[in-house]
Design an enzyme around this catalytic site. Sequence first.
Site, short mmCIF file in Angstrom:
data_model
loop_
_atom_site.label_atom_id
_atom_site.label_comp_id
_atom_site.label_asym_id
_atom_site.label_seq_id
_atom_site.Cartn_x
_atom_site.Cartn_y
_atom_site.Cartn_z
N ARG A 121 2.58 3.88 -2.10
CA ARG A 121 1.61 3.62 -1.03
C ARG A 121 0.84 4.90 -0.73
O ARG A 121 1.01 5.52 0.32
CB ARG A 121 2.33 3.05 0.16
N GLN A 126 -4.45 2.24 -2.94
CA GLN A 126 -4.61 1.21 -1.91
C GLN A 126 -5.17 -0.10 -2.44
O GLN A 126 -4.76 -1.18 -2.01
CB GLN A 126 -5.50 1.72 -0.78
N ASP A 129 -2.44 -2.41 -3.70
CA ASP A 129 -1.30 -2.64 -2.80
C ASP A 129 -1.14 -4.13 -2.48
O ASP A 129 -1.62 -4.64 -1.47
CB ASP A 129 -1.51 -1.81 -1.53
N SER A 132 0.72 -5.24 0.76
CA SER A 132 -0.13 -5.31 1.95
C SER A 132 -1.04 -6.53 1.92
O SER A 132 -1.19 -7.22 2.93
CB SER A 132 -1.01 -4.05 2.07
N TYR A 226 8.06 3.74 5.78
CA TYR A 226 8.93 2.61 6.11
C TYR A 226 9.95 3.02 7.17
O TYR A 226 10.32 4.19 7.30
CB TYR A 226 9.69 2.14 4.87
#
Length: 366
Positions: A121, A126, A129, A132, A226
């Site tokens: 990440r 991005q 991802d 997400s 996280y």
Amino acid sequence: MRVAVPRETAPGERRVALVPEAVQRLAADGFELAVERGAGVAAGFADDAYADSGAVVVEPGVALDGAGAVVRVAPPSTDEAERLAEGTVLIGFLAPLTEAEGIERLRARGVVGFAMESIPRITRAQSMDALSSQATVAGYKAVLLAADRSPKMFPLLMTAAGTVAPARTLILGAGVAGLQAIATARRLGAVVSAFDVRSAVKEQVESLGATFLDLGVRAEETAGGYATELTPEQQAEQQRALEERIPDFDVVITTALIPGRPAPRLIPAAAVAQMRSGSVIVDLAAETGGNCELTRPGEEADENGVRIVGLLNLPSLMAADASRLYARNVTALLQHLAPGGELALDFEDEITGGACVTRSTEGAAT
Ligand code: NAD
């Protein structure tokens, strides 16, 4: 490089790894695309649309022939894994943290597996991802399910027949899915509170117009952003605090996860017993056991008038847009691994090395 798109076979999986728009982009980039007949139908993409976008539509059974890469959503079944030739690049949600057997099978066959879950990440990645993109869809759908199951309207209404109070909604876990759930519930007019063990999200919660509910529990954050698992004492404290606060809410949406671990247990049966009849819990963590003690994964349960929704794979229920977003993630990864359609794997690269979960037997195993 030829990229094959098989039809998904996992039960309930309606998504497809590439949509026609992505095919068009990849074809323009120099990739050859082979799409198995019917691969996109469940997500609303007809074979003709793929053909018009530059793919060859192939019959089941020969879809993988000559493919340098196979792109999927769910991990391949045992049979599907056995049909992958040595050295084939496989891209998909391969569940590297939870499906050791499936990963071992791919490794034994010399498949070069890239797990969408393992993409680092970092800013550069991005666009790839998929955790997400799919969490965004799940967070949105969770609120729609809750609104549908709830006997209450979400917005404040002032009518000639009197005032309808807005639904009070609690979102537990304010990561990608939780933040989207907050935004969606707010758009429907609910009054929203949210909690997360990462204190950094308080500002994000508030910027979406929700109230941060302080349960007095904080977790450490990993370098990847996280949450770490709570200690048993912290977990008990969180459950106790929730038991006290939960009767205030008509709708609770839970999204709390710790990567690679069973879902943290946030709502004990005793807390459900405190909720009013007609309340709804949608448990997005059902896949890994559930945030609520009474969640039955894959099912909807009624506990003394409280509806507990444990449906799995919510992105698949919004298969068209979930597939569109996923296809963009897969396209970005393919373009990274094979610029201009020519495979050029550099395992020193943070994205390539990070996402790779099995390597061909010729290279050193990861
Ligand atoms: P996730 O799906 O692993 O977890 C969902 C949420 O549950 C997290 O916010 C987590 O803190 C929370 N949680 C865990 N235990 C809990 C508990 N006991 N009680 C309440 N909440 C609990 O996380 P995610 O949504 O994938 O994202 C995690 C973080 O990564 C977020 O900060 C997100 O913004 C960040 N992120 C960064 C990038 C990037 O490219 N830099 C991309 C995506 C996400």
